[in-house]
Design a protein around this motif. Structure first.
Motif, mmCIF file in Angstrom:
data_model
loop_
_atom_site.group_PDB
_atom_site.id
_atom_site.type_symbol
_atom_site.label_atom_id
_atom_site.label_comp_id
_atom_site.label_asym_id
_atom_site.label_seq_id
_atom_site.Cartn_x
_atom_site.Cartn_y
_atom_site.Cartn_z
ATOM 1 N N GLU A 333 0.849 -1.205 0.000
ATOM 2 C CA GLU A 333 0.000 0.000 0.000
ATOM 3 C C GLU A 333 0.885 1.256 0.000
ATOM 4 N N LYS A 334 1.948 1.196 0.783
ATOM 5 C CA LYS A 334 2.884 2.336 0.866
ATOM 6 C C LYS A 334 3.552 2.547 -0.498
ATOM 7 N N ALA A 335 3.979 1.430 -1.108
ATOM 8 C CA ALA A 335 4.664 1.538 -2.402
ATOM 9 C C ALA A 335 3.735 2.120 -3.475
ATOM 10 N N LEU A 336 2.444 1.810 -3.382
ATOM 11 C CA LEU A 336 1.499 2.320 -4.382
ATOM 12 C C LEU A 336 1.403 3.847 -4.350
ATOM 13 N N LEU A 337 1.711 4.425 -3.182
ATOM 14 C CA LEU A 337 1.648 5.888 -3.072
ATOM 15 C C LEU A 337 2.836 6.544 -3.795
ATOM 16 N N GLY A 338 3.832 5.737 -4.148
ATOM 17 C CA GLY A 338 4.965 6.220 -4.943
ATOM 18 C C GLY A 338 6.098 6.792 -4.112
#
Ligand code: FDP
Length: 338
Positions: A333-338
């Motif tokens: 989820e954190k990685a999806l925020l970029g």
């Protein structure tokens, strides 16, 4: 008359066979808010149908149940003969008991109205998941969700009875037809797994109070999708690899989920440029597994929202899904925020 107390024999010759699914369901019935026995009966009906399907699967190759049925389902996917067999077996089992008023199935375009308006429950089911693995002897599964209808019994079934969000599930589970056949279910009080003892014709409790490791080293994705997915997911996967993670992908959601539940890991079916909503169906695939995941300490999201909070708009709606060990899903989820 002289009597003697019953002594449990702990001798090696008479090892204990354990707790049957039936006895377990009965013993847990009082934990359930609507303890009338109807939900227990539905679980028993599903277990019975799964034994029949398990038998059909184990004879695939010998009997005429492999290969294509010659029709496509509502998703435009070619139905396999065993898809059709499983659909009939589960629907028939759910019809007999009288507790269920409607069934949503992957194999049926519309809601099946069982014409039993007294039934309090709605079941959403993928009768046989992982169709591409049927003919090649690889693990496949069944996934089910059980809801209480919203409208009063006795009235015709309405859309609101069927299009319920995953958090409204009163029970959910899956059957894995693998090296053994296993049934895992939850009524919202943890999840328990039962292994089928074919010679006795019974499921026995083999995995009490299952727990998913909060972290894991397995990532599960169809690698062929990677040119078509969000680069942030690729960065996340690179991070997993750098930490020593390993790839495992069976292509049967139940089997992939079950392995990750036991070992720790994350399953990803992201949106792609061709399929912006991903592939996995919300109502009869994602919801049940998300329910189980949360019950065993894991998590499930579509990337922006908890799977169980999504309000379905249609029966066969698809959703992106990231499901598995809590910390891995949080990392994604954190990685999806970029
Ligand atoms: P299948 O279409 O073979 O029934 O949702 C269905 C599903 O299998 C999942 O069980 C599986 O994880 C996924 O699709 C496999 O999709 P890919 O073939 O695109 O990897």
């Amino acid at each position: 008359m002289k009597t003697q107390p019953y002594k449990q024999d702990s001798g090696k010759l008479t090892y204990k066979v354990g707790v049957t699914l039936d006895r377990f369901i009965k013993s847990k019935q009082q934990d359930f808010p609507y303890a009338t026995g109807e939900l227990s009966q539905i679980l028993r009906d599903i277990a019975l149908a799964s034994k029949i399907v398990s038998r059909e699967i184990s004879r695939a190759g010998l009997s005429d149940v492999t290969g294509a049925f010659g029709q496509t389902n509502v998703q435009g996917e070619e139905q396999q003969k065993l898809d059709v067999v499983a659909n009939v077996r589960f629907t028939r089992a759910l019809t007999k008991g009288g507790e269920v008023c409607a069934v949503v199935s992957e194999e049926e375009d519309l809601v099946i109205d069982l014409e039993n308006s007294k039934g309090k429950y709605v079941v959403a089911i993928d009768p046989l998941d992982g169709s591409s693995n049927i003919d090649v002897n690889v693990s496949i599964g069944t996934i089910f969700s059980i809801y209480r209808r919203k409208t009063p019994t006795g009235s015709p079934i309405q859309e609101q009875d069927v299009l319920q969000k995953g958090s409204d599930q009163v029970a959910a589970g899956y059957v894995l037809y693998g090296s053994s056949t296993m049934l895992v279910y939850s009524t919202g009080n943890g999840a328990n797994g039962f292994t089928y003892e074919r010679s006795l014709g019974e499921f026995f409790l083999s995995h009490p109070q299952m727990q998913m490791p909060v972290d894991g080293v397995i990532y599960t994705i169809n690698e062929g999708l990677t040119p078509h997915i969000n680069p942030n997911i690729l960065s996340y996967l690179e991070g997993c690899k750098r930490k020593g993670a390993t790839a495992r992908y069976i292509g049967s959601l139940v089997a992939d989920f079950h392995r990750n539940l036991l070992k720790g890991g994350i399953y990803l079916y992201p949106p792609t440029s061709q399929a912006p909503n991903g592939k996995i169906r919300l109502m009869y695939e994602a919801n049940a597994l998300a329910f189980i995941a949360e019950q065993v300490g894991g998590a499930a999201t579509n990337g922006t929202e908890r799977i169980l909070d999504i309000v379905p708009q249609s029966l066969h709606q698809r959703t992106p899904i990231y499901i598995g060990s809590k910390n891995m899903v949080a990392g994604l989820e954190k990685a999806l925020l970029g």
